[in-house]
Design a protein around this motif. Structure first.
Motif, short mmCIF file in Angstrom:
data_model
loop_
_atom_site.label_atom_id
_atom_site.label_comp_id
_atom_site.label_asym_id
_atom_site.label_seq_id
_atom_site.Cartn_x
_atom_site.Cartn_y
_atom_site.Cartn_z
N UNK A 185 8.60 6.48 7.26
CA UNK A 185 8.76 6.57 5.82
C UNK A 185 8.27 7.94 5.40
N UNK A 186 8.96 8.55 4.46
CA UNK A 186 8.53 9.87 4.00
C UNK A 186 8.72 9.97 2.50
N UNK A 187 7.92 10.82 1.91
CA UNK A 187 8.01 11.09 0.48
C UNK A 187 7.74 12.56 0.32
N UNK A 199 3.17 10.69 -6.79
CA UNK A 199 4.03 11.05 -7.92
C UNK A 199 3.20 11.46 -9.14
N UNK A 200 2.11 10.74 -9.40
CA UNK A 200 1.22 11.08 -10.51
C UNK A 200 0.61 12.47 -10.32
N UNK A 201 0.13 12.76 -9.12
CA UNK A 201 -0.50 14.05 -8.86
C UNK A 201 0.51 15.18 -9.02
N UNK A 202 1.73 14.99 -8.54
CA UNK A 202 2.74 16.04 -8.67
C UNK A 202 3.09 16.27 -10.13
N UNK A 203 3.12 15.20 -10.92
CA UNK A 203 3.44 15.34 -12.34
C UNK A 203 2.29 16.02 -13.09
N UNK A 204 1.07 15.59 -12.84
CA UNK A 204 -0.08 16.11 -13.57
C UNK A 204 -0.49 17.51 -13.15
N UNK A 257 0.82 -1.21 0.00
CA UNK A 257 0.00 0.00 0.00
C UNK A 257 0.85 1.26 0.00
N UNK A 258 1.99 1.22 0.70
CA UNK A 258 2.88 2.39 0.74
C UNK A 258 3.41 2.68 -0.65
N UNK A 259 3.81 1.66 -1.39
CA UNK A 259 4.32 1.89 -2.74
C UNK A 259 3.21 2.40 -3.67
N UNK A 260 1.97 1.95 -3.46
CA UNK A 260 0.84 2.44 -4.25
C UNK A 260 0.59 3.93 -3.97
N UNK A 261 0.69 4.31 -2.70
CA UNK A 261 0.49 5.72 -2.34
C UNK A 261 1.60 6.57 -2.95
N UNK A 262 2.84 6.10 -2.91
CA UNK A 262 3.95 6.84 -3.51
C UNK A 262 3.70 7.06 -5.00
#
Length: 119
Positions: free
Chosen positions: A63-65, A41-46, A32-37
């Motif tokens: 964990x942080x992103x 990432x998609x939202x920041x790109x779009x 789930x953490x990798x799915x959230x990352x």
């Protein structure tokens, strides 16, 4: 023999409840953490949004992103400073909106000056 039924149950809704087994918790958290990352990432790109995401694993490991930088976003949040100093996204959006408004104004002027003839 011809099989007439499904071989699997397919995708089913899983009841949301605390996972009891520690191993299952770790595996689920990791997936789930990798799915959230990926979604962040998609939202920041779009959208050009800045994100800071912090979570703790079931074992207590942090964990942080952060996009662009964890430090800069945390500082912006804590200082309540909305526009970043090096971000030109806002400038691009403002220019796009001004262009759209000018196009709409031009269409209105054309409609007023040269209205459609009715017969």
């Amino acid at each position: 023999m011809i099989s007439s039924g499904k071989k699997t149950k397919g995708k089913q809704k899983i009841e949301m409840k605390l996972i009891e087994k520690e191993d299952d918790k770790v595996v689920t958290f990791s997936k789930r953490r990798s799915e959230i990352y990926k979604k962040i990432s998609e939202i920041t790109t779009l959208c050009g949004a800045d994100f800071l995401f912090i979570c703790f694993s079931p074992a207590g490991k942090p964990f942080s992103f952060g996009h662009h930088s964890i430090k800069s976003i945390a500082k912006r949040f804590l200082d309540n400073n909305i526009p970043p100093s090096d971000d030109n996204t806002r400038h691009l959006v403002e220019n796009y909106l001004k262009e759209r408004i000018n196009n709409i104004i031009q269409l209105v002027i054309e409609l007023v000056v040269c209205p459609a003839k009715t017969t």
